[in-house]
Scaffold this motif. Structure first.
Motif, PDB file in Angstrom:
ATOM      1  N   THR A 194       0.863  -1.317  -0.061  1.00  0.00           N
ATOM      2  CA  THR A 194       0.041  -0.029  -0.090  1.00  0.00           C
ATOM      3  C   THR A 194       0.797   1.179   0.043  1.00  0.00           C
ATOM      4  OG1 THR A 194       0.025   0.327   2.416  1.00  0.00           O
ATOM      5  CG2 THR A 194      -1.600  -1.094   1.795  1.00  0.00           C
ATOM      6  N   LEU A 195       0.390   2.373  -0.114  1.00  0.00           N
ATOM      7  CA  LEU A 195       0.998   3.610  -0.257  1.00  0.00           C
ATOM      8  C   LEU A 195       1.935   4.005   1.130  1.00  0.00           C
ATOM      9  CD1 LEU A 195      -0.723   6.297  -2.103  1.00  0.00           C
ATOM     10  CD2 LEU A 195       1.391   5.418  -2.747  1.00  0.00           C
ATOM     11  N   ALA A 196       1.496   3.235   2.185  1.00  0.00           N
ATOM     12  CA  ALA A 196       2.105   3.030   3.529  1.00  0.00           C
ATOM     13  C   ALA A 196       3.525   2.651   3.320  1.00  0.00           C
ATOM     14  CB  ALA A 196       1.359   2.455   4.649  1.00  0.00           C
ATOM     15  N   ASP A 197       3.667   1.899   2.542  1.00  0.00           N
ATOM     16  CA  ASP A 197       4.981   1.172   2.145  1.00  0.00           C
ATOM     17  C   ASP A 197       5.919   2.022   1.175  1.00  0.00           C
ATOM     18  OD1 ASP A 197       4.420  -1.398   3.330  1.00  0.00           O
ATOM     19  OD2 ASP A 197       2.981  -1.741   1.704  1.00  0.00           O
ATOM     20  N   GLN A 214       1.677  -4.255 -10.842  1.00  0.00           N
ATOM     21  CA  GLN A 214       0.536  -4.051  -9.855  1.00  0.00           C
ATOM     22  C   GLN A 214       1.290  -4.047  -8.454  1.00  0.00           C
ATOM     23  OE1 GLN A 214      -2.429  -3.858 -11.478  1.00  0.00           O
ATOM     24  NE2 GLN A 214      -3.270  -3.380  -9.681  1.00  0.00           N
ATOM     25  N   PRO A 215       1.879  -3.077  -7.981  1.00  0.00           N
ATOM     26  CA  PRO A 215       2.410  -3.037  -6.469  1.00  0.00           C
ATOM     27  C   PRO A 215       1.324  -2.635  -5.297  1.00  0.00           C
ATOM     28  CG  PRO A 215       3.061  -1.038  -7.827  1.00  0.00           C
ATOM     29  CD  PRO A 215       2.617  -2.073  -8.738  1.00  0.00           C
ATOM     30  N   LEU A 216       0.237  -1.707  -5.870  1.00  0.00           N
ATOM     31  CA  LEU A 216      -0.699  -1.552  -5.095  1.00  0.00           C
ATOM     32  C   LEU A 216      -2.211  -2.282  -5.362  1.00  0.00           C
ATOM     33  CD1 LEU A 216       0.117   2.370  -4.986  1.00  0.00           C
ATOM     34  CD2 LEU A 216       0.968   0.343  -3.675  1.00  0.00           C
ATOM     35  N   GLY A 217      -3.038  -1.548  -4.710  1.00  0.00           N
ATOM     36  CA  GLY A 217      -4.476  -2.347  -4.649  1.00  0.00           C
ATOM     37  C   GLY A 217      -4.936  -2.813  -6.253  1.00  0.00           C
ATOM     38  N   TRP A 218      -5.781  -4.079  -6.106  1.00  0.00           N
ATOM     39  CA  TRP A 218      -6.073  -4.585  -7.325  1.00  0.00           C
ATOM     40  C   TRP A 218      -7.198  -4.087  -8.031  1.00  0.00           C
ATOM     41  CZ3 TRP A 218     -11.280  -6.178  -7.916  1.00  0.00           C
ATOM     42  CH2 TRP A 218     -11.762  -5.972  -6.686  1.00  0.00           C
ATOM     43  N   ASP A 219      -7.855  -3.019  -7.505  1.00  0.00           N
ATOM     44  CA  ASP A 219      -8.696  -2.204  -8.285  1.00  0.00           C
ATOM     45  C   ASP A 219      -8.320  -0.849  -8.330  1.00  0.00           C
ATOM     46  OD1 ASP A 219      -9.144  -1.915  -5.682  1.00  0.00           O
ATOM     47  OD2 ASP A 219     -11.232  -2.180  -5.640  1.00  0.00           O
ATOM     48  N   ASP A 220      -7.216  -0.465  -8.006  1.00  0.00           N
ATOM     49  CA  ASP A 220      -6.896   0.958  -7.553  1.00  0.00           C
ATOM     50  C   ASP A 220      -5.969   1.541  -9.099  1.00  0.00           C
ATOM     51  OD1 ASP A 220      -5.922   3.392  -6.071  1.00  0.00           O
ATOM     52  OD2 ASP A 220      -4.050   2.413  -6.925  1.00  0.00           O
ATOM     53  N   ILE A 221      -6.133   2.622  -9.115  1.00  0.00           N
ATOM     54  CA  ILE A 221      -5.438   3.318 -10.258  1.00  0.00           C
ATOM     55  C   ILE A 221      -4.769   4.760  -9.468  1.00  0.00           C
ATOM     56  CG2 ILE A 221      -6.170   2.550 -12.387  1.00  0.00           C
ATOM     57  CD1 ILE A 221      -7.506   5.091 -12.846  1.00  0.00           C
ATOM     58  N   ILE A 222      -5.696   5.276  -8.710  1.00  0.00           N
ATOM     59  CA  ILE A 222      -5.350   6.688  -7.954  1.00  0.00           C
ATOM     60  C   ILE A 222      -4.062   6.581  -7.316  1.00  0.00           C
ATOM     61  CG2 ILE A 222      -6.317   8.444  -6.564  1.00  0.00           C
ATOM     62  CD1 ILE A 222      -7.796   8.172  -8.747  1.00  0.00           C
ATOM     63  N   ASP A 223      -3.900   5.591  -6.427  1.00  0.00           N
ATOM     64  CA  ASP A 223      -2.732   5.353  -5.597  1.00  0.00           C
ATOM     65  C   ASP A 223      -1.630   5.069  -6.361  1.00  0.00           C
ATOM     66  OD1 ASP A 223      -3.893   6.312  -3.363  1.00  0.00           O
ATOM     67  OD2 ASP A 223      -4.226   4.115  -2.157  1.00  0.00           O
ATOM     68  N   HIS A 224      -1.788   4.226  -7.505  1.00  0.00           N
ATOM     69  CA  HIS A 224      -0.478   3.851  -8.481  1.00  0.00           C
ATOM     70  C   HIS A 224      -0.142   5.270  -9.131  1.00  0.00           C
ATOM     71  CE1 HIS A 224      -2.170  -0.233  -8.239  1.00  0.00           C
ATOM     72  NE2 HIS A 224      -0.599  -0.566  -8.524  1.00  0.00           N
ATOM     73  N   ALA A 225      -1.004   6.097  -9.287  1.00  0.00           N
ATOM     74  CA  ALA A 225      -0.428   7.460  -9.947  1.00  0.00           C
ATOM     75  C   ALA A 225       0.248   8.204  -8.967  1.00  0.00           C
ATOM     76  CB  ALA A 225      -1.685   8.473 -10.462  1.00  0.00           C
ATOM     77  N   GLU A 239      -4.049  -6.388 -12.795  1.00  0.00           N
ATOM     78  CA  GLU A 239      -5.215  -6.652 -12.144  1.00  0.00           C
ATOM     79  C   GLU A 239      -6.283  -5.358 -12.350  1.00  0.00           C
ATOM     80  OE1 GLU A 239      -2.407  -7.667 -10.903  1.00  0.00           O
ATOM     81  OE2 GLU A 239      -2.759  -9.178  -9.370  1.00  0.00           O
ATOM     82  N   SER A 240      -5.847  -4.056 -12.352  1.00  0.00           N
ATOM     83  CA  SER A 240      -6.736  -2.976 -12.318  1.00  0.00           C
ATOM     84  C   SER A 240      -7.267  -2.854 -13.621  1.00  0.00           C
ATOM     85  CB  SER A 240      -5.882  -1.823 -12.148  1.00  0.00           C
ATOM     86  OG  SER A 240      -5.158  -1.787 -10.893  1.00  0.00           O
ATOM     87  N   LYS A 249      -8.258   5.570 -18.771  1.00  0.00           N
ATOM     88  CA  LYS A 249      -8.005   6.272 -17.544  1.00  0.00           C
ATOM     89  C   LYS A 249      -6.790   6.433 -16.848  1.00  0.00           C
ATOM     90  CE  LYS A 249     -13.100   5.816 -16.825  1.00  0.00           C
ATOM     91  NZ  LYS A 249     -14.103   5.113 -16.201  1.00  0.00           N
ATOM     92  N   ALA A 250      -6.388   5.084 -16.791  1.00  0.00           N
ATOM     93  CA  ALA A 250      -4.826   4.751 -15.943  1.00  0.00           C
ATOM     94  C   ALA A 250      -3.904   5.617 -16.687  1.00  0.00           C
ATOM     95  CB  ALA A 250      -4.735   3.097 -15.884  1.00  0.00           C
ATOM     96  N   ILE A 251      -4.027   5.574 -18.024  1.00  0.00           N
ATOM     97  CA  ILE A 251      -2.920   6.258 -18.736  1.00  0.00           C
ATOM     98  C   ILE A 251      -2.863   7.766 -18.567  1.00  0.00           C
ATOM     99  CG2 ILE A 251      -1.860   6.927 -21.308  1.00  0.00           C
ATOM    100  CD1 ILE A 251      -2.748   3.837 -21.666  1.00  0.00           C
ATOM    101  N   GLU A 252      -4.286   8.362 -18.657  1.00  0.00           N
ATOM    102  CA  GLU A 252      -4.628   9.627 -18.609  1.00  0.00           C
ATOM    103  C   GLU A 252      -4.050  10.256 -17.162  1.00  0.00           C
ATOM    104  OE1 GLU A 252      -8.381  10.171 -21.290  1.00  0.00           O
ATOM    105  OE2 GLU A 252      -8.686  10.904 -19.165  1.00  0.00           O
ATOM    106  N   ILE A 253      -4.266   9.401 -16.207  1.00  0.00           N
ATOM    107  CA  ILE A 253      -3.695  10.146 -14.881  1.00  0.00           C
ATOM    108  C   ILE A 253      -2.175   9.498 -14.659  1.00  0.00           C
ATOM    109  CG2 ILE A 253      -6.112  10.251 -14.025  1.00  0.00           C
ATOM    110  CD1 ILE A 253      -5.423   7.938 -12.055  1.00  0.00           C
TER     111      ILE A 253
END
Ligand code: OSB
Ligand code: MG
Length: 368
Positions: A194-197, A214-225, A239-240, A249-253
């Protein structure tokens, strides 16, 4: 084309070597196969879901249920103009992409046979040879992992992916780089952080990895950005990304710089081509991921990897890395240069062996 008959089978096959990710270890695969008969032709499809709902919500069992109670009754006995029209019919069902993909993909193979051309060509593939990498799971010891890497590098594979999780990451990557300073290397976390890491994840940059998957949440893109702003290693999402809009959306952000494209996860060849096109238009490389497929699913992965946007080595490797005996003729082999030749035969390019499928079938149901 009119769909006359559909057969569901569950096969069970032990893996040659267990496969372990941050979410668990697989030793035997339970795979659902779909066989479609239409207009005197046959197409086989593979559900790429896992045995447990750990990689995604789908499992072999949920796919069987969704195919039996919804997807098959919706399409059987009816006339369809194209595989994509069948894909569109499945839209009212939310998710369950791997179940949908198995059925839609089988129709693409039937269409390729009808036209007398290879599946790869039918979907717009242009590459005749595809670059291959391997995905190596978490092992019982680092020594064992290093041995496996050495074996795959000398077999010619063009890049090595290792699975990581807290406690099996920096220490392991350090040892790999000490022994293999120059190999093309990447790491897949399957959402183990998670972002805590963040401070911990920043250390990955020392290993000049091709990417971290896919380091972070399986359904996340915000924290990955957020994370991508803090690290120089390119993030790859697996996964996302479940459809072309997710990719856009993932590429856009700027949540990722690379996308792992899996046919089952995105719901089949129609959707996969859309994801591919979105990425290509935005200069985002894609590569073909794997789900420990039998030869049937592997053959589809090879055909998809012939699309021009597949510019990086995929997790598509030889049958014998997984199975003592695969269920297709001939089994998938890799050249000493770490490539697979895309079959130029009409249809799927590999012949599912009914005799071998019969031997490993544990459940079967026929419709129509
Ligand atoms: O995350 O890419 C993944 C296998 C099962 C589930 C998820 C993943 C994987 C792999 C294996 O990495 C790829 C393969 O060799 O088929
Ligand atoms: Mg992955």
């Amino acid at each position: 084309m009119k769909i006359d008959r559909v057969e569901l089978r569950e096969i069970q096959m032990p893996l040659v070597h267990f496969f372990e990710t941050s979410f668990g270890r697989t030793t035997t695969r339970r795979i659902v196969l779909v066989r479609v008969d239409a207009e005197g032709l046959q197409g086989w499809g593979e559900v790429t879901a896992g045995e447990q709902p750990f990689y995604s919500h789908e499992t072999s069992e949920t796919a069987w249920y969704v195919l039996r109670d919804f997807l098959i009754p919706w399409v059987i006995g009816k006339q369809w103009t194209s595989p994509s029209q069948v894909g569109a019919r499945f839209r009212p069902i939310r998710g369950h992409n791997m179940a949908k993909a198995a059925l839609e993909n089988a129709l693409w193979v039937i269409e390729a046979q009808q036209r007398g051309i290879p599946l790869a060509k039918l979907i717009g593939g242009t590459l005749e040879e595809i670059p291959c990498g391997v995905s190596i799971g978490i092992q019982d010891s680092v020594e064992e992992l290093l041995e496996r890497i050495a074996r795959e590098v000398s077999a010619g594979y063009q890049r090595i992916k290792v699975k990581v999780k807290p406690g099996w990451d920096i220490n392991v990557l350090d040892r790999i780089r000490a022994e293999f300073p120059r190999i093309a290397l990447m790491a897949d976390a399957n959402s183990a952080y998670t972002l805590a890491d963040l401070e911990h994840l920043k250390q990955f940059d020392r290993f000049y990895l091709m990417m971290v998957e896919q380091p972070l949440g399986w359904d996340d893109i915000i924290d990955h950005a957020r994370l991508q702003k803090e690290i120089s290693t390119p993030i790859c999402l697996d996964e996302s990304i479940r459809c072309a809009d997710d990719a856009r959306k993932a590429i856009e952000i700027s949540a990722c710089k690379i996308i792992n494209l899996k046919l089952g996860r995105v719901g089949g060849l129609t959707s996969a081509r859309q994801v591919h096109d979105v990425c290509r238009a935005r200069n985002t490389p894609v590569w073909c991921g794997g789900m420990l497929e039998s030869g049937v699913g592997r053959a589809y992965n090879i055909a998809m990897s012939a699309l021009p946007g597949f510019t990086l080595p995929g997790d598509v490797s030889a049958s014998r890395r997984y199975w003592a005996e695969d269920i297709i003729d001939h089994e998938v082999t890799v050249t000493p240069q770490g490539t697979i030749h895309v079959s130029q035969a009409p249809g799927l390019g590999y012949e599912p062996s009914l005799e071998r499928i019969e031997k490993v079938t544990v459940r079967k149901e026929v419709f129509g």
